[in-house]
Design an enzyme around this catalytic site. Structure first.
Site, mmCIF file in Angstrom:
data_model
loop_
_atom_site.group_PDB
_atom_site.id
_atom_site.type_symbol
_atom_site.label_atom_id
_atom_site.label_comp_id
_atom_site.label_asym_id
_atom_site.label_seq_id
_atom_site.Cartn_x
_atom_site.Cartn_y
_atom_site.Cartn_z
ATOM 1 N N ARG A 1 -2.848 -4.429 14.216
ATOM 2 C CA ARG A 1 -4.255 -3.880 13.600
ATOM 3 C C ARG A 1 -5.095 -5.161 13.489
ATOM 4 O O ARG A 1 -6.229 -5.091 13.812
ATOM 5 C CB ARG A 1 -3.892 -2.957 12.652
ATOM 6 C CG ARG A 1 -3.260 -1.664 13.009
ATOM 7 C CD ARG A 1 -3.030 -1.108 11.704
ATOM 8 N NE ARG A 1 -3.814 -0.594 10.826
ATOM 9 C CZ ARG A 1 -3.539 -0.476 9.526
ATOM 10 N NH1 ARG A 1 -2.270 -0.643 9.093
ATOM 11 N NH2 ARG A 1 -4.469 0.050 8.882
ATOM 12 N N ARG B 1 2.347 4.115 4.700
ATOM 13 C CA ARG B 1 2.095 4.848 6.016
ATOM 14 C C ARG B 1 2.752 4.229 7.357
ATOM 15 O O ARG B 1 3.038 3.072 7.220
ATOM 16 C CB ARG B 1 0.500 4.341 6.313
ATOM 17 C CG ARG B 1 -0.561 5.417 6.102
ATOM 18 C CD ARG B 1 -2.078 5.094 5.939
ATOM 19 N NE ARG B 1 -2.586 4.350 7.045
ATOM 20 C CZ ARG B 1 -3.634 3.811 7.126
ATOM 21 N NH1 ARG B 1 -4.533 4.172 6.304
ATOM 22 N NH2 ARG B 1 -4.117 3.241 8.097
ATOM 23 N N ARG C 1 0.849 -1.235 -0.195
ATOM 24 C CA ARG C 1 0.041 0.061 0.096
ATOM 25 C C ARG C 1 0.972 1.321 0.011
ATOM 26 O O ARG C 1 1.836 1.279 0.748
ATOM 27 C CB ARG C 1 -0.955 -0.147 1.135
ATOM 28 C CG ARG C 1 -1.846 1.300 1.329
ATOM 29 C CD ARG C 1 -2.793 0.957 1.947
ATOM 30 N NE ARG C 1 -2.963 1.087 3.444
ATOM 31 C CZ ARG C 1 -4.047 0.841 4.141
ATOM 32 N NH1 ARG C 1 -5.413 0.564 3.675
ATOM 33 N NH2 ARG C 1 -3.843 1.126 5.551
HETATM 34 P P1 AMP Z 1 -7.720 3.175 8.888
HETATM 35 O O1 AMP Z 1 -7.238 4.303 7.887
HETATM 36 O O2 AMP Z 1 -9.304 3.030 8.730
HETATM 37 O O3 AMP Z 1 -6.732 2.135 8.772
HETATM 38 O O4 AMP Z 1 -7.451 3.862 10.519
HETATM 39 C C1 AMP Z 1 -6.027 4.229 10.952
HETATM 40 C C2 AMP Z 1 -6.024 3.996 12.386
HETATM 41 O O5 AMP Z 1 -6.921 5.188 12.861
HETATM 42 C C3 AMP Z 1 -6.438 2.806 12.904
HETATM 43 O O6 AMP Z 1 -5.561 1.997 13.230
HETATM 44 C C4 AMP Z 1 -6.821 3.422 14.518
HETATM 45 O O7 AMP Z 1 -5.644 4.012 15.263
HETATM 46 C C5 AMP Z 1 -7.681 4.875 13.984
HETATM 47 N N1 AMP Z 1 -8.973 4.798 13.553
HETATM 48 C C6 AMP Z 1 -9.563 4.761 12.465
HETATM 49 N N2 AMP Z 1 -10.931 4.468 12.541
HETATM 50 C C7 AMP Z 1 -11.074 4.198 13.977
HETATM 51 C C8 AMP Z 1 -12.258 3.913 14.716
HETATM 52 N N3 AMP Z 1 -13.512 3.677 14.259
HETATM 53 N N4 AMP Z 1 -12.129 3.740 15.997
HETATM 54 C C9 AMP Z 1 -10.855 3.654 16.650
HETATM 55 N N5 AMP Z 1 -9.877 3.826 15.926
HETATM 56 C C10 AMP Z 1 -9.864 4.371 14.705
#
Ligand code: AMP
Length: 215
Positions: free
Chosen positions: A172, A161, A128
């Protein structure tokens, strides 16, 4: 507001599908991860609090992320379709979302789970690349930009990222596996869950989701 929730592990292709579906359906794409990353860049209160959790690949506290998403939803058009990507991630967040939507007599229309086997998730996360400026997503092999490592949309250099490093990815995925079962059960109990095969190309996945959303 007609809200479609996109569920799936990190790397399942939710974000890519959401961007394409938003263009096809003239819907708003709301990504909690993008909103939080923007808050971190802006250095605002929510961003300062979220930063450490995100760096470690942990979930940020429910009330914090729910507040960020709710504020963003309230700022947008009250009608039309919203594709929610990355929120909710657990049952408490699903409840907070339902309560927020009730305020405006809206509700979740469908929760779509993109199923993908672990090998595919690791492969996708490993390749990615993202644009730090406009948040467009690419894959080094499967979905490369026209010019290597440069964003097609805005010409900015692409990055990996921080939280796509292997040890953070493992954390994750473990958190996803712990939280997702109860979340699926929550939507299933409300007859709102549709499971979709997340393997294949982005076009194939988008076609499957479009079919599920057809009236
Ligand atoms: P993502 O881009 O959706 O993979 O999110 C990146 C990071 O943002 C995650 O690993 C969390 O640390 C935080 N994050 C995003 N959405 C949420 C959520 N709904 N609840 C808690 N943490 C979130």
């Amino acid at each position: 507001m007609r809200v479609v929730v996109l569920l799936g592990a990190p790397g399942s292709g939710k974000g890519t599908a959401a961007v394409r579906l938003a263009a096809l359906r003239q819907a708003r794409h709301v990504s909690s991860g993008d909103l939080l990353r923007a808050a971190v860049r802006a250095g605002d209160v929510a961003g300062l609090e979220a930063d450490g959790y995100m760096q470690r690949g942990e979930l940020v506290p429910d009330d914090l992320v729910a507040g960020v998403v709710a504020r963003h939803l309230r700022l947008g058009a009250p009608a039309g379709e919203v594709l929610l990507d990355g929120f909710p991630r657990d049952v408490r967040q699903a409840e907070l979302l339902a309560t927020e939507l009730e305020r405006t007599q809206s509700r979740v229309h469908l929760a779509i789970m993109l199923d993908a086997p672990p090998e595919l998730l690791i492969e996708r996360l490993g390749g990615r690349r993202v644009c730090p400026r406009c948040a467009a997503g690419y894959h080094a092999r499967a979905m490369p930009p026209a010019v290597a490592d440069i964003c097609d949309r805005c010409g900015t250099g692409l990055i990996v990222r921080d939280d796509d490093r292997p040890e953070t990815v493992r954390r994750r995925l473990a958190i996803f596996n712990e939280k997702n079962g109860p979340l699926l059960a929550w939507y299933d109990a409300r007859h709102l869950l549709r499971r979709i095969d997340g393997a294949g190309t982005a076009d194939e996945v988008v076609a499957r989701i479009s079919e599920a959303l057809a009236p």
